[in-house]
Enzyme design. Sequence first.
Site, PDB file in Angstrom:
ATOM      1  N   HIS A  34      54.525 -16.855  52.181  1.00 13.31           N
ATOM      2  CA  HIS A  34      54.290 -18.370  51.890  1.00 13.31           C
ATOM      3  C   HIS A  34      55.232 -18.781  50.859  1.00 13.31           C
ATOM      4  CE1 HIS A  34      52.582 -16.778  48.282  1.00 13.31           C
ATOM      5  NE2 HIS A  34      51.644 -16.168  48.926  1.00 13.31           N
ATOM      6  N   GLY A  36      55.242 -19.182  47.812  1.00 10.72           N
ATOM      7  CA  GLY A  36      55.353 -18.148  46.558  1.00 10.72           C
ATOM      8  C   GLY A  36      56.297 -17.240  46.778  1.00 10.72           C
ATOM      9  N   HIS A  37      55.979 -16.498  47.793  1.00  7.52           N
ATOM     10  CA  HIS A  37      57.020 -15.509  48.255  1.00  7.52           C
ATOM     11  C   HIS A  37      58.520 -16.051  48.107  1.00  7.52           C
ATOM     12  CE1 HIS A  37      53.470 -13.647  50.135  1.00  7.52           C
ATOM     13  NE2 HIS A  37      53.692 -12.846  49.223  1.00  7.52           N
ATOM     14  N   GLN A  64      46.976   1.349  48.165  1.00  7.21           N
ATOM     15  CA  GLN A  64      46.607   0.516  47.119  1.00  7.21           C
ATOM     16  C   GLN A  64      45.108  -0.337  47.786  1.00  7.21           C
ATOM     17  OE1 GLN A  64      50.123  -2.087  47.109  1.00  7.21           O
ATOM     18  NE2 GLN A  64      48.798  -3.672  46.970  1.00  7.21           N
ATOM     19  N   GLY A 154      55.843 -12.039  40.901  1.00  5.67           N
ATOM     20  CA  GLY A 154      55.163 -13.196  40.582  1.00  5.67           C
ATOM     21  C   GLY A 154      54.126 -13.308  39.608  1.00  5.67           C
ATOM     22  N   LYS A 156      51.354 -14.708  39.517  1.00  7.42           N
ATOM     23  CA  LYS A 156      50.097 -14.950  40.304  1.00  7.42           C
ATOM     24  C   LYS A 156      49.297 -13.511  39.935  1.00  7.42           C
ATOM     25  CE  LYS A 156      47.099 -15.477  43.613  1.00  7.42           C
ATOM     26  NZ  LYS A 156      46.824 -14.178  44.169  1.00  7.42           N
ATOM     27  N   GLN A 160      49.415  -7.010  37.602  1.00  3.68           N
ATOM     28  CA  GLN A 160      50.327  -5.982  38.196  1.00  3.68           C
ATOM     29  C   GLN A 160      51.799  -6.013  37.657  1.00  3.68           C
ATOM     30  OE1 GLN A 160      50.368  -6.178  42.694  1.00  3.68           O
ATOM     31  NE2 GLN A 160      52.210  -7.102  42.383  1.00  3.68           N
ATOM     32  N   SER A 192      48.281 -17.893  48.405  1.00  7.18           N
ATOM     33  CA  SER A 192      47.878 -16.370  48.673  1.00  7.18           C
ATOM     34  C   SER A 192      47.752 -16.116  50.281  1.00  7.18           C
ATOM     35  CB  SER A 192      46.958 -15.899  48.007  1.00  7.18           C
ATOM     36  OG  SER A 192      46.173 -14.919  48.473  1.00  7.18           O
TER      37      SER A 192
HETATM   38  P1  AMP Z   1      51.995  -9.753  47.799  1.00  8.67           P
HETATM   39  O1  AMP Z   1      52.475  -9.926  49.196  1.00  8.67           O
HETATM   40  O2  AMP Z   1      50.737 -10.478  47.816  1.00  8.67           O
HETATM   41  O3  AMP Z   1      51.796  -8.422  47.408  1.00  8.67           O
HETATM   42  O4  AMP Z   1      52.919 -10.586  46.803  1.00  8.67           O
HETATM   43  C1  AMP Z   1      54.202 -10.144  46.615  1.00  8.67           C
HETATM   44  C2  AMP Z   1      54.833 -10.994  45.414  1.00  8.67           C
HETATM   45  O5  AMP Z   1      54.635 -12.117  45.581  1.00  8.67           O
HETATM   46  C3  AMP Z   1      54.025 -10.369  44.094  1.00  8.67           C
HETATM   47  O6  AMP Z   1      55.158 -10.190  43.145  1.00  8.67           O
HETATM   48  C4  AMP Z   1      53.093 -11.467  43.872  1.00  8.67           C
HETATM   49  O7  AMP Z   1      52.852 -11.738  42.522  1.00  8.67           O
HETATM   50  C5  AMP Z   1      54.102 -12.748  44.327  1.00  8.67           C
HETATM   51  N1  AMP Z   1      53.159 -13.896  44.633  1.00  8.67           N
HETATM   52  C6  AMP Z   1      51.985 -13.947  45.309  1.00  8.67           C
HETATM   53  N2  AMP Z   1      51.655 -15.374  45.330  1.00  8.67           N
HETATM   54  C7  AMP Z   1      52.470 -15.890  44.558  1.00  8.67           C
HETATM   55  C8  AMP Z   1      52.373 -17.477  44.272  1.00  8.67           C
HETATM   56  N3  AMP Z   1      51.526 -18.183  44.731  1.00  8.67           N
HETATM   57  N4  AMP Z   1      53.422 -17.661  43.425  1.00  8.67           N
HETATM   58  C9  AMP Z   1      54.379 -17.028  43.081  1.00  8.67           C
HETATM   59  N5  AMP Z   1      54.468 -15.627  43.450  1.00  8.67           N
HETATM   60  C10 AMP Z   1      53.514 -15.149  44.198  1.00  8.67           C
END
Ligand code: AMP
Length: 289
Positions: A34, A36-37, A64, A154, A156, A160, A192
């Site tokens: 998304h 955020g990524h 995990q 992130g 978020k 972690q 998310s």
């Molecule tokens: P994930 O795919 O959920 O493991 O997230 C991968 C990376 O993207 C991690 O460093 C998360 O913290 C970051 N991340 C997830 N959601 C967001 C968001 N809404 N805004 C910014 N970074 C994010």
Amino acid sequence: MRIVTSAAAMQCLALRWRRTGTRVGFVPTMGYLHDGHLSLVSRARRLVGKRGIVVASIYVNPTQFAPTEDLSAYPRDLDRDKALCRKAGVDVLFLPSDTEMYPGRDAGGYSTYVVEEKLSQGMEGGARPTHFRGVTTVVAKLFNLVLPDVAVLGAKDWQQAAILRRMVRDLNFPLKLVVAPTLREKDGLAMSSRNKYLSTEERSQATILYRALKLAKEVVLSSRAPNYADVLKKELAALIATQPAARLDYVEFFDGETLQPTTSVTRDTHMALAVFIGKTRLIDNAELR
Ligand code: AMP
């Protein structure tokens, strides 16, 4: 954009970059991308420049997830993710399989893990006892394969990021960690991959996490003296209980760096919470200023 699926090939490329002095920025993810990524990818590009290399990884890391959790149901859409990465300017997309990352694990032939012992005890670590062992292990492995100069995480996933920062320091990984802000939907819900699980009704109730953070901020900003964490927690639990689909897992107030819980809440305090919306467990956090 180059796609790499073998761990050996990834490390070989990374060693070549290192020999030629090419800067490498890295964004580890579990996919179902998304905005955020993608904001982390842009940040990585800004950090390494046009001549640098941006690597993103997509790997849904089995170690995990607890056996009871949503590993097999975790949302995946690799074709879409590849297109998004290409558009966002990723140079290399690393897509390892389980056998590449944990060779022989099913037969007991994999037995080395990285464990952070302090910051990973509370909050997410309390609710999901083996979660951070999996995170630190896979990220350490990814760092050894990608050899980044800088990795972007992130905010978020605040706990972690704090744990990984500690791991980088404690184990002398030669890289810099950058933590980028949480991207939100218009109504405040933190983006998310798990938001996909929500029904329309649950999606509208899911804003309760953001509303809880906002309420805590309002209380803190409008009071002169510190607030008692216990009193504030009760108030927030009551707010969350107004949503029929919501069940509070935890809300915590703590120091943003040490993650040490605090009984007195001020503008410098960090707040995190986890709430089930129906069967979907969502997390969010913010500093209260
Ligand atoms: P994930 O795919 O959920 O493991 O997230 C991968 C990376 O993207 C991690 O460093 C998360 O913290 C970051 N991340 C997830 N959601 C967001 C968001 N809404 N805004 C910014 N970074 C994010």
